[in-house]
Scaffold this motif. Structure first.
Motif, PDB file in Angstrom:
ATOM      1  N   ILE A   7     -13.581  10.357   6.090  1.00  0.00           N
ATOM      2  CA  ILE A   7     -12.380   9.746   6.669  1.00  0.00           C
ATOM      3  C   ILE A   7     -11.287  10.796   6.802  1.00  0.00           C
ATOM      4  N   GLN A   8     -10.608  10.746   7.953  1.00  0.00           N
ATOM      5  CA  GLN A   8      -9.407  11.547   8.165  1.00  0.00           C
ATOM      6  C   GLN A   8      -8.318  10.637   8.719  1.00  0.00           C
ATOM      7  N   VAL A   9      -7.156  10.607   8.055  1.00  0.00           N
ATOM      8  CA  VAL A   9      -6.015   9.813   8.508  1.00  0.00           C
ATOM      9  C   VAL A   9      -4.881  10.775   8.829  1.00  0.00           C
ATOM     10  N   GLN A  10      -4.394  10.701  10.083  1.00  0.00           N
ATOM     11  CA  GLN A  10      -3.348  11.608  10.532  1.00  0.00           C
ATOM     12  C   GLN A  10      -2.146  10.835  11.059  1.00  0.00           C
ATOM     13  N   LEU A  69       0.826  -1.211   0.000  1.00  0.00           N
ATOM     14  CA  LEU A  69       0.000   0.000   0.000  1.00  0.00           C
ATOM     15  C   LEU A  69       0.859   1.260   0.000  1.00  0.00           C
ATOM     16  N   SER A  70       1.943   1.252   0.761  1.00  0.00           N
ATOM     17  CA  SER A  70       2.823   2.433   0.794  1.00  0.00           C
ATOM     18  C   SER A  70       3.451   2.696  -0.568  1.00  0.00           C
ATOM     19  N   THR A  71       3.883   1.614  -1.219  1.00  0.00           N
ATOM     20  CA  THR A  71       4.484   1.764  -2.556  1.00  0.00           C
ATOM     21  C   THR A  71       3.499   2.404  -3.518  1.00  0.00           C
ATOM     22  N   GLU A  72       2.242   1.952  -3.456  1.00  0.00           N
ATOM     23  CA  GLU A  72       1.249   2.500  -4.384  1.00  0.00           C
ATOM     24  C   GLU A  72       0.857   3.922  -4.017  1.00  0.00           C
ATOM     25  N   TYR A  73       0.844   4.247  -2.717  1.00  0.00           N
ATOM     26  CA  TYR A  73       0.447   5.592  -2.305  1.00  0.00           C
ATOM     27  C   TYR A  73       1.420   6.639  -2.839  1.00  0.00           C
ATOM     28  N   ALA A 120       0.374   3.812   4.114  1.00  0.00           N
ATOM     29  CA  ALA A 120      -0.417   2.607   3.831  1.00  0.00           C
ATOM     30  C   ALA A 120      -1.854   2.777   4.297  1.00  0.00           C
ATOM     31  N   MET A 121      -2.064   3.405   5.460  1.00  0.00           N
ATOM     32  CA  MET A 121      -3.417   3.604   5.976  1.00  0.00           C
ATOM     33  C   MET A 121      -4.203   4.540   5.069  1.00  0.00           C
ATOM     34  N   ARG A 122      -3.574   5.568   4.610  1.00  0.00           N
ATOM     35  CA  ARG A 122      -4.260   6.498   3.699  1.00  0.00           C
ATOM     36  C   ARG A 122      -4.599   5.801   2.380  1.00  0.00           C
ATOM     37  N   MET A 123      -3.651   5.029   1.863  1.00  0.00           N
ATOM     38  CA  MET A 123      -3.892   4.363   0.583  1.00  0.00           C
ATOM     39  C   MET A 123      -5.043   3.362   0.690  1.00  0.00           C
ATOM     40  N   TRP A 124      -5.124   2.686   1.803  1.00  0.00           N
ATOM     41  CA  TRP A 124      -6.212   1.701   1.954  1.00  0.00           C
ATOM     42  C   TRP A 124      -7.581   2.361   1.865  1.00  0.00           C
ATOM     43  N   GLN A 184      -4.243  12.095  -3.450  1.00  0.00           N
ATOM     44  CA  GLN A 184      -3.904  11.624  -2.108  1.00  0.00           C
ATOM     45  C   GLN A 184      -4.782  12.251  -1.023  1.00  0.00           C
ATOM     46  N   GLN A 185      -5.779  13.049  -1.434  1.00  0.00           N
ATOM     47  CA  GLN A 185      -6.611  13.754  -0.467  1.00  0.00           C
ATOM     48  C   GLN A 185      -7.990  13.088  -0.355  1.00  0.00           C
ATOM     49  N   PHE A 186      -8.571  13.163   0.861  1.00  0.00           N
ATOM     50  CA  PHE A 186      -9.904  12.624   1.110  1.00  0.00           C
ATOM     51  C   PHE A 186     -10.966  13.692   0.856  1.00  0.00           C
TER      52      PHE A 186
END
Length: 635
Positions: free
Chosen positions: A385-388, A302-306, A370-374, A314-316
């Protein structure tokens, strides 16, 4: 002619005279008395038409004397006979002529009643005599049987008794599950005891036989744990071993030696059990801390793809909802991508108004991309969704947070990572390195993290939501800061379980029997939090516990202290715990619960998770998702 006349006369006398006399008697019997006075003078001479004729040639018994009946009288007919006689007496009185005097009526009635009562007494005596005779006869029959059995008791009967007792014993053991396996194991223990006894070792013939039987039983047992896994010859081997052990019992008559040997084996077995339990605990803790290969693969992909995405992608969406206090806000702090996705998916599956739900997810720097990409690849419907990254909270530093300073100290790191820790602390769960992560302590800084919100629901990443949670925001906490489900149904979930009440500071300020509560699904009133200055209370107690004498580690003990008398108890149906360590959680409670919690080491995403509870979690995972297939994550 002269001779004929006397013959005819004699004939007439002998033939005709009885006829005449008999007809006169009949007429007399059918004729009623001429007057009532005749009946009064001799009532006993009254003869009824239905009365059988008395033969004058036979001796007649007087009516006053009643003879004892010769036949058997049954008690069932007693009442009927009495009723019949009573009825005939009444009819007799009714049929008396009207001119009779009262005195004669009473005399006739009393005589009839006395006859009835005497008849009843005779019947009862006969019944009693019959019952006593039958009981005496039965008693004599039983004594005769016992005497006959005692006469034929030797030796075949004794053998038969022994056989029946052994059969009963086998039936009772057969009723137990896997009884044959247990019996075979018990026989092996007894056989090894006999091997070590002096009198039996000096008997080479018995020793050879015993060794052969031990080998046979070991071969039969092998790795079997159930009776169904045993071969067909198991019962035969069991019987032969029992015979050999019986021989050894006859040879060895020193009971004290056998007892000492068995005690030595018992002590050794208990020591081995203690060592195995400690090893099991350590390995379970190790398995709970270790990240499976598949879950390690997922954040890497996931990190590689993000990082290959454009910044615009990359924004929600819906950033304006993140600080809207009218919406339903959830705080989730986790570094486990798959677990966090289940929390969000299960919540949104049961949400009645999905657009009104906002999830604030905070993770560490390693899993941030990875969490953001998921969640970019798997958006949870209309929810926000907000990932920090935890490092975005620059105010959270060692000068502000005493726990952050303690977690970075050399003594704390050595407490967790020294190699001989498994031999120094029996309760290894307090040495889990997750307590070193500040993610585990972020729950004490919710007002600082969300300054514009007035209420937040905190969710752990090892929970599953099964109902709509909107009702949590309508609960009146009555001025309390924390809304939680209490866990004092069992005695070990009270304050004395988590705090050191031998310390005077703890004993002075808290009640050891106070009811504990659970983290995992909590409602926090942030306005009351700020008014009551909860964060400063938490900091002061953390400073007092710098040497870990008030409590060991974790977030529940400081939570119990910080929110002492500031927690509102929620209904137990909101939050059911124990699915990560308790195999006996009530199935009905699980089905009715709004949130189920896999607290404990047996997480559902690990191989050590309990299969009976895993489906509640896995049904919210899409195993056909591309990233999961690439990392070989399967149910």
């Amino acid at each position: 002619m002269v001779k004929r006349k006397p013959v005819l006369i004699l004939l007439c006398i002998t033939v005709l005279a009885p006829i005449v006399l008999y007809t006169d008697r009949l007429s007399a019997s059918f004729s009623p008395p001429s007057s009532n006075d005749g009946f009064i003078d001799d009532a006993s001479n009254w003869s009824f038409v239905n009365e059988p004729e008395k033969l004058s040639a036979l001796h007649q018994d007087s009516s006053d004397a009643l003879k004892e009946p010769a036949g058997v009288v049954y008690s069932d007919n007693l009442s009927n006979s009495v009723q019949i006689s009573a009825k005939s007496t009444d009819e007799l009185v009714k049929e008396l002529p009207l001119g009779n005097s009262r005195e004669h009526k009473s005399r006739v009635l009393s005589a009839a009643i006395e006859g009835t009562q005497s008849e009843k007494r005779v019947i009862e005596q006969v019944i009693q005599r019959e019952n006593s005779d039958s009981s005496q006869e039965n008693k004599e029959n039983q004594e005769n049987k016992v005497e006959m059995q005692s006469e034929q008791t030797p030796p075949k009967v004794e053998a038969r008794k022994a056989q029946t007792s052994t059969d009963n014993k086998q039936q009772s053991t057969a009723a137990m599950p896997d009884a044959t396996v247990r019996q075979l194991r018990d026989q092996l223990i007894r056989a090894r005891v006999y091997q070590g006894l002096g009198p039996l070792r000096s008997n080479p013939r018995f020793t050879r036989e015993l060794r052969a039987r031990i080998r046979d039983v070991q071969r039969v047992l092998s790795d079997a744990t159930k009776d169904s896994e045993l071969p067909k010859s198991a019962n035969e081997k069991l019987r032969l071993m029992e015979q050999t052990l019986a021989k050894g019992k006859q040879i060895q008559d020193d009971c004290s030696t056998v007892v000492k040997k068995l005690r030595a084996i018992l002590h050794s077995s208990e020591e081995q059990l203690r060592v195995h339990k400690k090893q099991t605990m350590f390995l379970t803790q190790l398995a709970a801390k270790t990240l499976p290969k598949s879950l390690h693969c997922l954040p890497l992909r996931l990190s590689t793809e993000y990082y290959s995405l454009d910044s615009s992608r990359q924004q929600f969406p819906n950033p304006e909802k993140l600080e809207d206090p009218r919406l339903y806000h959830y705080a989730l702090f986790s570094d486990n991508i798959l677990a966090a996705s289940v929390v969000v998916n299960s919540t949104m599956t049961h949400a009645k108004h999905p657009a009104d739900h906002v999830f604030h997810i905070v993770t560490d720097r390693l899993n941030y991309a990875a969490m953001r990409m998921w969640f970019l690849a798997n958006p949870p419907g209309r929810a926000t969704i907000q990932v920090q990254n935890i490092e975005e909270f620059t105010w959270l530093n060692e000068s502000y947070s005493p726990v952050l300073k303690q977690l970075g100290s050399r003594s704390m790191i050595d407490y967790y990572f020294r190699t001989h820790r498994g031999n120094t602390d029996s309760n290894l769960k307090f040495r889990n390195p997750k307590y070193l992560s500040i993610l585990n302590h972020l729950r004490f800084y919710l007002p600082e993290m969300f300054p514009k919100l007035n209420k937040v629901v905190f969710l752990d990443d090892d929970i599953v939501v099964q109902k709509d949670l909107m009702g949590l925001w309508q609960i009146d906490l009555k001025g309390k800061v924390n809304g939680a489900v209490e866990t004092c149904r069992e005695s070990f979930h009270r304050f004395d379980r988590y705090l050191n009440f031998s310390h005077p500071l703890i004993a002075k300020n808290f009640n050891p029997r106070a009811c504990g509560w659970a983290y995992g699904m909590n409602v926090f009133d942030l306005d009351q939090w700020r008014k009551q200055n909860i964060t400063e209370i938490y900091h002061s107690w953390q400073n007092l516990n710098h040497d870990r004498l008030l409590w060991r580690l974790g977030t529940l003990p400081p939570g119990l202290i910080t929110f002492y008398k500031r927690t509102f108890p929620l209904n137990h149906s909101w939050h059911v715990l124990g699915l990560g360590y308790n195999p006996n959680v009530n199935h009905r409670d699980i089905e009715r619960a709004a949130v189920i919690h896999y607290n404990g080491n047996m997480k559902p995403w690990l191989e050590i998770g309990m299969p009976k509870y895993r489906n509640y979690w896995s049904k919210y995972v899409d195993y056909d998702q591309r990233y999961l297939r690439d990392c070989n994550i399967t149910p």
